[in-house]
Design an enzyme around this catalytic site. Structure first.
Site, PDB file in Angstrom:
ATOM      1  N   CYS A  84     -28.942 -35.164 -18.487  1.00 21.78           N
ATOM      2  CA  CYS A  84     -27.726 -34.400 -18.200  1.00 21.78           C
ATOM      3  C   CYS A  84     -27.711 -33.070 -18.959  1.00 21.78           C
ATOM      4  O   CYS A  84     -28.437 -32.156 -18.602  1.00 21.78           O
ATOM      5  CB  CYS A  84     -26.483 -35.244 -18.490  1.00 21.78           C
ATOM      6  SG  CYS A  84     -24.983 -34.601 -17.707  1.00 21.78           S
ATOM      7  N   HIS A 117     -27.158 -39.905 -15.662  1.00 22.14           N
ATOM      8  CA  HIS A 117     -27.172 -40.685 -16.900  1.00 22.14           C
ATOM      9  C   HIS A 117     -27.834 -42.042 -16.650  1.00 22.14           C
ATOM     10  O   HIS A 117     -27.153 -43.028 -16.319  1.00 22.14           O
ATOM     11  CB  HIS A 117     -25.747 -40.897 -17.414  1.00 22.14           C
ATOM     12  CG  HIS A 117     -25.149 -39.683 -18.030  1.00 22.14           C
ATOM     13  ND1 HIS A 117     -25.207 -39.413 -19.384  1.00 22.14           N
ATOM     14  CD2 HIS A 117     -24.480 -38.635 -17.464  1.00 22.14           C
ATOM     15  CE1 HIS A 117     -24.598 -38.268 -19.629  1.00 22.14           C
ATOM     16  NE2 HIS A 117     -24.148 -37.774 -18.483  1.00 22.14           N
ATOM     17  N   GLU A 121     -28.837 -44.169 -18.697  1.00 16.83           N
ATOM     18  CA  GLU A 121     -28.371 -45.191 -19.642  1.00 16.83           C
ATOM     19  C   GLU A 121     -27.160 -45.962 -19.135  1.00 16.83           C
ATOM     20  O   GLU A 121     -26.914 -47.096 -19.562  1.00 16.83           O
ATOM     21  CB  GLU A 121     -28.047 -44.566 -21.006  1.00 16.83           C
ATOM     22  CG  GLU A 121     -26.788 -43.716 -21.081  1.00 16.83           C
ATOM     23  CD  GLU A 121     -27.000 -42.262 -20.681  1.00 16.83           C
ATOM     24  OE1 GLU A 121     -26.132 -41.438 -21.010  1.00 16.83           O
ATOM     25  OE2 GLU A 121     -28.023 -41.972 -20.043  1.00 16.83           O
TER      26      GLU A 121
END
Length: 241
Positions: A120, A215, A217
């Site tokens: 990002c 993202h 994660e």
């Protein structure tokens, strides 16, 4: 026990953290856990760039002890960092010390061929370091990519597709800015349906490098495609040990 490569993750400044009672430097738990699952040892780096200027020699010396670097998401870069004369009213959480430190980290990692995964804001930092620019705002809630998940096709044969082990990814996005002019040497390897650049690679650069605008994660704990991006970073870092 197998040696865990050290993965540097620069902290993000946070004005309020009630559990600690003071302002803090933080990293998302989901992010560091994804590095841990991949076999890496995530280590938080204190951003040090007094007055908004990082010392290249100091950054290089600090980074030298690590086997890889993960540039995480965060607030917006100051528009002057990529040559913009004015800042859009939606630009938020700008911190000159954070900007200077992240930019110098990216510059050093790219120059040294240190394995680098940029997420990002991290992608935007790399694009800026390489002379690119950003769209400061995508046009408000109807057009930005906050709290958005969408399928993104991955360029066949790209490092991204190889790392993901797939030809598409379900991208979890939270951003209101995106790449405008592409940085020197970068190649787009994924776009959203609206044309937003979702991933870039560096043609001909030394070392392993991957940058995604989403993202990974967010869903890496349940989506093997996303976890494999962290796995690929740690594999590349292990080869430098």
């Amino acid at each position: 026990m197998t040696h865990r490569p050290l993965i540097a993750v620069p902290a993000r400044f946070s004005a309020t953290t009630s559990a600690l009672r003071y302002a803090a430097e933080v990293n998302a738990r989901a992010l560091v856990e994804a590095v841990w699952r991949a076999g890496g040892e995530p280590v938080t780096l204190h951003p040090h760039a007094p007055g908004g200027t990082a010392d290249p020699a100091e950054v290089a010396a600090r980074l030298a002890r690590f086997d890889g670097l993960l540039l995480p998401g965060g607030g917006d870069l100051a528009p002057h960092r990529y040559g913009a004369a004015d800042a859009h009213e939606t630009v938020y959480d700008v911190d000159d010390e954070q900007d200077a430190f992240d930019l110098e980290l990216a510059r050093r990692a790219l120059a040294d061929g240190l394995p680098l995964l940029a997420v990002c804001r991290g992608l935007q930092v790399v694009n800026t370091v390489l002379g690119g620019t950003l769209h400061q705002d995508m046009g408000g809630p109807e057009r930005d990519h906050r709290h958005v998940r969408h399928p993104v096709p991955l360029a066949p044969g790209s490092a991204l597709a190889r790392a993901a082990g797939a030809d598409k990814a379900e991208a979890s996005c939270y951003h209101h800015q995106h790449v405008d002019r592409l940085g020197e040497g970068l190649t787009v390897t994924a776009r959203a349906a609206d044309g937003t650049v979702e991933a870039v690679e560096r043609a001909g650069g030394d070392g392993w490098f991957l940058a995604v605008q989403w993202h990974p994660e967010d869903t890496a704990h349940e989506d093997p495609v996303q976890q494999r991006l962290f796995d690929a970073l740690v594999r590349a870092a292990r080869r430098t040990v």
